[in-house]
Design a protein around this motif. Sequence first.
Motif, PDB file in Angstrom:
ATOM      1  N   TRP A 140       0.790  -1.177  -0.229  1.00  0.00           N
ATOM      2  CA  TRP A 140       0.084  -0.020  -0.014  1.00  0.00           C
ATOM      3  C   TRP A 140       0.841   1.203   0.112  1.00  0.00           C
ATOM      4  O   TRP A 140       0.355   2.257  -0.518  1.00  0.00           O
ATOM      5  CB  TRP A 140      -0.875  -0.126   1.312  1.00  0.00           C
ATOM      6  CG  TRP A 140      -2.100  -1.066   0.929  1.00  0.00           C
ATOM      7  CD1 TRP A 140      -3.381  -0.555   0.529  1.00  0.00           C
ATOM      8  CD2 TRP A 140      -2.117  -2.282   1.400  1.00  0.00           C
ATOM      9  NE1 TRP A 140      -4.047  -1.729   0.478  1.00  0.00           N
ATOM     10  CE2 TRP A 140      -3.489  -2.860   1.128  1.00  0.00           C
ATOM     11  CE3 TRP A 140      -1.367  -3.282   1.978  1.00  0.00           C
ATOM     12  CZ2 TRP A 140      -3.917  -4.124   1.262  1.00  0.00           C
ATOM     13  CZ3 TRP A 140      -1.534  -4.563   2.189  1.00  0.00           C
ATOM     14  CH2 TRP A 140      -3.048  -4.894   1.841  1.00  0.00           C
ATOM     15  N   PHE A 141       2.141   1.100   0.447  1.00  0.00           N
ATOM     16  CA  PHE A 141       2.932   2.292   0.430  1.00  0.00           C
ATOM     17  C   PHE A 141       4.435   1.961   0.162  1.00  0.00           C
ATOM     18  O   PHE A 141       5.306   1.660   0.682  1.00  0.00           O
ATOM     19  CB  PHE A 141       3.104   2.727   2.251  1.00  0.00           C
ATOM     20  CG  PHE A 141       1.807   3.106   2.868  1.00  0.00           C
ATOM     21  CD1 PHE A 141       1.051   4.128   2.586  1.00  0.00           C
ATOM     22  CD2 PHE A 141       0.998   2.259   3.605  1.00  0.00           C
ATOM     23  CE1 PHE A 141      -0.221   4.497   2.958  1.00  0.00           C
ATOM     24  CE2 PHE A 141      -0.122   2.392   4.264  1.00  0.00           C
ATOM     25  CZ  PHE A 141      -0.654   3.768   3.925  1.00  0.00           C
ATOM     26  N   PRO A 142       4.603   1.809  -1.180  1.00  0.00           N
ATOM     27  CA  PRO A 142       5.775   1.382  -1.847  1.00  0.00           C
ATOM     28  C   PRO A 142       6.932   2.377  -1.425  1.00  0.00           C
ATOM     29  O   PRO A 142       8.237   1.627  -1.372  1.00  0.00           O
ATOM     30  CB  PRO A 142       5.500   1.533  -3.208  1.00  0.00           C
ATOM     31  CG  PRO A 142       4.090   1.479  -3.407  1.00  0.00           C
ATOM     32  CD  PRO A 142       3.360   2.097  -2.301  1.00  0.00           C
ATOM     33  N   ALA A 143       6.697   3.616  -0.841  1.00  0.00           N
ATOM     34  CA  ALA A 143       7.859   4.438  -0.826  1.00  0.00           C
ATOM     35  C   ALA A 143       8.287   3.979   0.428  1.00  0.00           C
ATOM     36  O   ALA A 143       9.280   4.433   1.064  1.00  0.00           O
ATOM     37  CB  ALA A 143       7.394   5.767  -0.468  1.00  0.00           C
ATOM     38  N   LEU A 144       7.877   3.013   1.201  1.00  0.00           N
ATOM     39  CA  LEU A 144       8.642   2.542   2.324  1.00  0.00           C
ATOM     40  C   LEU A 144       9.930   1.847   1.937  1.00  0.00           C
ATOM     41  O   LEU A 144      10.654   1.399   3.032  1.00  0.00           O
ATOM     42  CB  LEU A 144       7.816   1.389   3.125  1.00  0.00           C
ATOM     43  CG  LEU A 144       6.375   2.084   3.783  1.00  0.00           C
ATOM     44  CD1 LEU A 144       5.665   0.967   4.383  1.00  0.00           C
ATOM     45  CD2 LEU A 144       7.090   2.685   5.075  1.00  0.00           C
ATOM     46  N   ALA A 145      10.005   1.361   0.701  1.00  0.00           N
ATOM     47  CA  ALA A 145      11.170   0.610   0.307  1.00  0.00           C
ATOM     48  C   ALA A 145      11.760   1.372  -0.839  1.00  0.00           C
ATOM     49  O   ALA A 145      11.832   0.873  -2.165  1.00  0.00           O
ATOM     50  CB  ALA A 145      10.864  -0.806   0.039  1.00  0.00           C
ATOM     51  N   PRO A 146      12.500   2.605  -0.714  1.00  0.00           N
ATOM     52  CA  PRO A 146      12.851   3.553  -1.911  1.00  0.00           C
ATOM     53  C   PRO A 146      13.926   2.655  -2.514  1.00  0.00           C
ATOM     54  O   PRO A 146      14.132   3.095  -3.616  1.00  0.00           O
ATOM     55  CB  PRO A 146      13.284   4.778  -1.104  1.00  0.00           C
ATOM     56  CG  PRO A 146      13.509   4.254   0.338  1.00  0.00           C
ATOM     57  CD  PRO A 146      12.606   3.242   0.774  1.00  0.00           C
ATOM     58  N   GLY A 147      14.735   1.831  -1.919  1.00  0.00           N
ATOM     59  CA  GLY A 147      15.707   1.131  -2.565  1.00  0.00           C
ATOM     60  C   GLY A 147      15.287   0.312  -3.598  1.00  0.00           C
ATOM     61  O   GLY A 147      16.311  -0.332  -4.380  1.00  0.00           O
ATOM     62  N   LEU A 148      13.931  -0.236  -3.575  1.00  0.00           N
ATOM     63  CA  LEU A 148      13.543  -1.163  -4.468  1.00  0.00           C
ATOM     64  C   LEU A 148      12.364  -0.679  -5.335  1.00  0.00           C
ATOM     65  O   LEU A 148      11.961  -1.157  -6.429  1.00  0.00           O
ATOM     66  CB  LEU A 148      12.953  -2.346  -3.712  1.00  0.00           C
ATOM     67  CG  LEU A 148      14.294  -3.381  -3.131  1.00  0.00           C
ATOM     68  CD1 LEU A 148      13.764  -4.388  -2.360  1.00  0.00           C
ATOM     69  CD2 LEU A 148      15.128  -3.858  -4.479  1.00  0.00           C
ATOM     70  N   THR A 149      11.811   0.469  -4.897  1.00  0.00           N
ATOM     71  CA  THR A 149      10.390   0.950  -5.611  1.00  0.00           C
ATOM     72  C   THR A 149      10.810   2.259  -6.233  1.00  0.00           C
ATOM     73  O   THR A 149       9.781   2.915  -6.658  1.00  0.00           O
ATOM     74  CB  THR A 149       9.433   1.107  -4.734  1.00  0.00           C
ATOM     75  OG1 THR A 149       9.460   1.854  -3.567  1.00  0.00           O
ATOM     76  CG2 THR A 149       8.991  -0.540  -4.167  1.00  0.00           C
ATOM     77  N   GLY A 150      11.780   2.987  -5.978  1.00  0.00           N
ATOM     78  CA  GLY A 150      11.997   4.296  -6.360  1.00  0.00           C
ATOM     79  C   GLY A 150      11.338   5.352  -5.491  1.00  0.00           C
ATOM     80  O   GLY A 150      11.286   6.264  -6.151  1.00  0.00           O
TER      81      GLY A 150
END
Length: 258
Positions: free
Chosen positions: A242-252
Amino acid sequence: MVRLTGGPGGPAAVRLRAAPAGLLLVVAAAAWVWLVTRWGGMPAMPGTMGLGVAAFLAAWTLMMTAMMLPATTPVAALYARTITAHRASRMVVFTVGYLLVWAVAGLPAYALAVGLGRAAHLPSAAGTAVAAAVFAIGGVYQLTPLKDRCLARCRSPIGLMLRYTSYPGASRDLRAGAHHGAFCLGCCWSLMLLLAAFGVMNLWAMVALAAVITAEKLAPAGHLVARTVGIASLALAVAVFWFPALAPGLTGGDMTGM
């Protein structure tokens, strides 16, 4: 056995405990200064951030120096008490042995960063799924008996000291440092894995994970800290959909390095 003047709590005992701890903290502080001046303000980026293997290993070793040495100071102080001569130089060798383990661990870390960096360029759903897997793997390991065993050795190393004093020859300090480093690697690799999701050079993530590592090893409720982080990682494995920004190293995502 090390002889101390002035009794167990006298000035000599205090200096003996403080010297190795001070050495490791100074080295860790220098590594943090380098990381902040070199990477501070840069956005978290996927993969190796464009670094070749040699540059990545150098940066990785400095990262591990900054993140791991503060939590290792009690063990270093305890080990120093087993040394009767040339204490400063031998503690340097012990520290080198410890860091060599983490430097070697940089090789699979580099390979993983390369692979996950490619995953970051896949469709967003695929990158999010990889991030969820990274969080889940790290979280599950935090709850395993192997994690508990390695953490117990890091938290209560008296038995290790007896083992280290039996090491013969000039390689004793290097072997002791490497042996303890191997237990720390077994204890903390799941936390370092999270850097793949947050961004390998994400300084905010490095500071947070360094605090977790120190709390796990030194806080009275360290085992509870480890389990709490494991549960939180499993929660992130779900929340990242729901919050891809929690993983900026993989979701940009747009999380900045510091």
